[in-house]
Write an enzyme that holds these catalytic residues in place. Structure first.
Site, mmCIF file in Angstrom:
data_model
loop_
_atom_site.group_PDB
_atom_site.id
_atom_site.type_symbol
_atom_site.label_atom_id
_atom_site.label_comp_id
_atom_site.label_asym_id
_atom_site.label_seq_id
_atom_site.Cartn_x
_atom_site.Cartn_y
_atom_site.Cartn_z
ATOM 1 N N SER B 185 0.794 -1.231 0.000
ATOM 2 C CA SER B 185 0.000 0.000 0.000
ATOM 3 C C SER B 185 0.821 1.272 0.000
ATOM 4 C CB SER B 185 -0.918 0.015 1.225
ATOM 5 O OG SER B 185 -0.156 -0.015 2.415
ATOM 6 N N HIS B 213 -5.008 -3.937 -2.148
ATOM 7 C CA HIS B 213 -4.686 -2.908 -3.141
ATOM 8 C C HIS B 213 -4.522 -3.485 -4.541
ATOM 9 C CE1 HIS B 213 -4.125 0.547 -0.393
ATOM 10 N NE2 HIS B 213 -3.896 -0.415 0.483
ATOM 11 N N LYS B 244 -11.734 0.020 -1.336
ATOM 12 C CA LYS B 244 -10.855 0.658 -2.312
ATOM 13 C C LYS B 244 -11.484 0.532 -3.705
ATOM 14 C CE LYS B 244 -7.118 -0.262 0.874
ATOM 15 N NZ LYS B 244 -7.665 0.699 1.783
#
Lengths: 79, 401
Positions: B185, B213, B244
């Site tokens: 990240s 991610h 995300k």
């Protein structure tokens, strides 16, 4: 199997570049409060010793290590 | 001595920043204008630090699904998944996640933190061993600490170091969990997952990969790094987040191990918290469908990532080791990083300021994340803001600014 004296000597050698030249390392030297090592430097020191003695140091024992003597004693148990 | 003494370093840095009028931590988004624009701390900015990778937070289909769910099911479940908090839609999302990842089992958690921390704390216990990448996310560190297992870290993304650690375990390898991430990240670098899998094949152990991610970013279907590297069958557990690429909040674990359903009922972060609200589940389901229906989003994301990465490189900034939707500028001097963060905000770009110990090593980061919703012109505006930064500046200079 390395003994205490071999381990503490090696700790002094590995640690010397991290501290000022005039600092004298003893078994009572405290890694963070006295020598001022950051957590990253402590981990780097431990990685050196892990490679030297072909051991893995569990994170679990780190809270019990304040002095160089504590570290050497813990390493004796792991080797 | 008091309980409060340990907070003094935090109090000190906060008052230092307050006196300079800089508020990087807990910056207030006063008005959100779109997935990529907002008014933050009084400045109209391009959002370049939101992890909104596919830009789905304002997608009409996601919003419509969330609205319908609120009207039909209310604002919250008011209970744990183990009690009254399992609605039919939670079960459907689990089925859809399992289908998407081509796995047999899935668990939905209330947050990504609950998923990664919960799985790390539950899969291994006292007497077991966890071997984890040194640069693992805080939620994984919290989880392994709670687990009671022996925790050994290996050098970041170093397969040879992992191998040494596994070899030293001897027979204990049969009780060992290996934890790595897909895209990291902070610097946006990818784990050498194929090499890790080779080591695991030789020595054994179970492997958990946090794809927080990388979901929606990597692989032919967007399943993440394990798919891209062709090693999905070797990954025992994939964990991740809805916060995300899916634009909501929540987390998941998928696996082919039938024990996952029992692990569900042993995981405290699953049991002792309320389940995700109906609107969150509804928008997540819509976003998961759109992720599959619109591969163009992924292409746009990577085009934008390349534009920002190469643009920052051309401006002379030190960026991460590879092009990634996370583009982090390394700044060795902490005070300069703070000053630059503030300058960027004033120049119309919001990025994340990351300082040690949250950043890897001793450096600070100006961490950008790009979105498929950014236009090429917006990326240019982010670059234009970086171009105004004074390379010699420091926080001290800002006193007179």
């Amino acid at each position: 199997m390395p003994e205490y004296n071999e381990l503490i000597t090696r700790i002094y050698e590995v640690l010397q570049p991290f501290v000022k030249a005039e600092v004298e390392l003893t078994e009572d030297s405290e890694l963070v409060t006295e020598l001022g090592l950051t957590s990253l430097q402590v981990m780097s020191l431990i990685e050196h010793i892990e490679d030297d003695f072909d051991i893995s140091v569990p994170l679990n024992i780190l809270p019990d290590i304040r002095t160089l003597r504590d570290l050497a004693n813990q390493l004796v148990k792991l080797t | 001595m008091s309980l409060f003494d340990k907070f003094k370093p935090i109090i000190d840095i906060r008052s230092e920043l307050d006196s300079l009028g800089i508020m990087p931590f807990g910056a207030v988004t006063e008005k959100i204008l779109s997935p990529t624009e907002a008014i933050v701390n009084g400045h109209e900015v391009i959002l370049a630090g939101t992890n909104n990778y596919l830009g789905l937070t304002f997608d009409p289909e996601c919003i419509a699904a969330a609205k319908t769910a609120i009207e039909e099911q209310g604002t919250g479940t008011t209970g744990s998944r183990m009690a009254n908090g399992t609605f039919a839609e939670h079960v459907r999302l689990e089925q859809e996640l399992a289908g998407f990842f081509d796995k047999q089992y899935a668990i939905v958690f209330s947050t990504g933190y609950a998923a990664t921390m919960g799985m790390a704390s539950t899969l291994a216990g006292p007497g077991d061993v966890i071997v984890m990448d040194a640069d693992s996310h805080a939620s994984l560190y919290d989880g392994v600490r709670l687990s009671g297992a022996e925790v050994i870290r290996f050098r970041h993304s170093d397969a040879a170091d992992l191998e040494k650690r596994l070899r030293r375990l001897g027979e204990r390898i049969s009780n060992t969990l290996i934890i790595v991430e897909g895209i990291y990240s902070m610097l946006g670098d990818r784990a050498p997952l194929r090499e890790f899998v080779e080591v695991k094949r030789r020595y054994g152990g179970l492997l958990m990969v946090d794809e927080a991610h990388s979901l929606g970013m990597l692989g032919e279907h967007g399943r993440g790094l394990a798919e891209q590297e062709g090693v999905e069958d070797d990954v025992d557990f994939i964990v991740g987040t809805f916060s995300k690429s899916l634009g909501a909040i929540g987390g998941y674990c998928v696996s082919n191990h039938p024990q996952l359903d029992a692990i569900r009922f042993a995981t405290r972060s699953y049991i002792f918290t309320a389940s995700p609200s109906p609107s969150v589940i509804a928008s997540t389901r819509a976003a998961l469908r759109l992720l599959q229906e619109r591969p163009g989003l992924r292409k746009q994301l990577w085009d934008n990532a390349r534009q920002l990465y190469s643009g920052l490189q051309e401006l002379g900034f030190q960026v991460g080791p590879e092009v990634s939707p996370v583009v982090a500028v390394t700044v060795e001097d902490r005070d300069r990083a703070i000053f630059w963060w503030n300058q960027l905000l004033q120049q119309g770009a919001y990025v994340n300021l990351v300082m040690p110990p949250a950043s890897p090593g001793n450096n600070s980061l100006l961490r950008c994340s790009v979105s498929a919703a950014h236009t090429s012109e917006q990326i240019d505006r982010i670059l234009a803001a970086f171009a105004t930064l004074d390379k010699q500046a420091s926080l001290a200079a800002s006193d007179n600014a």
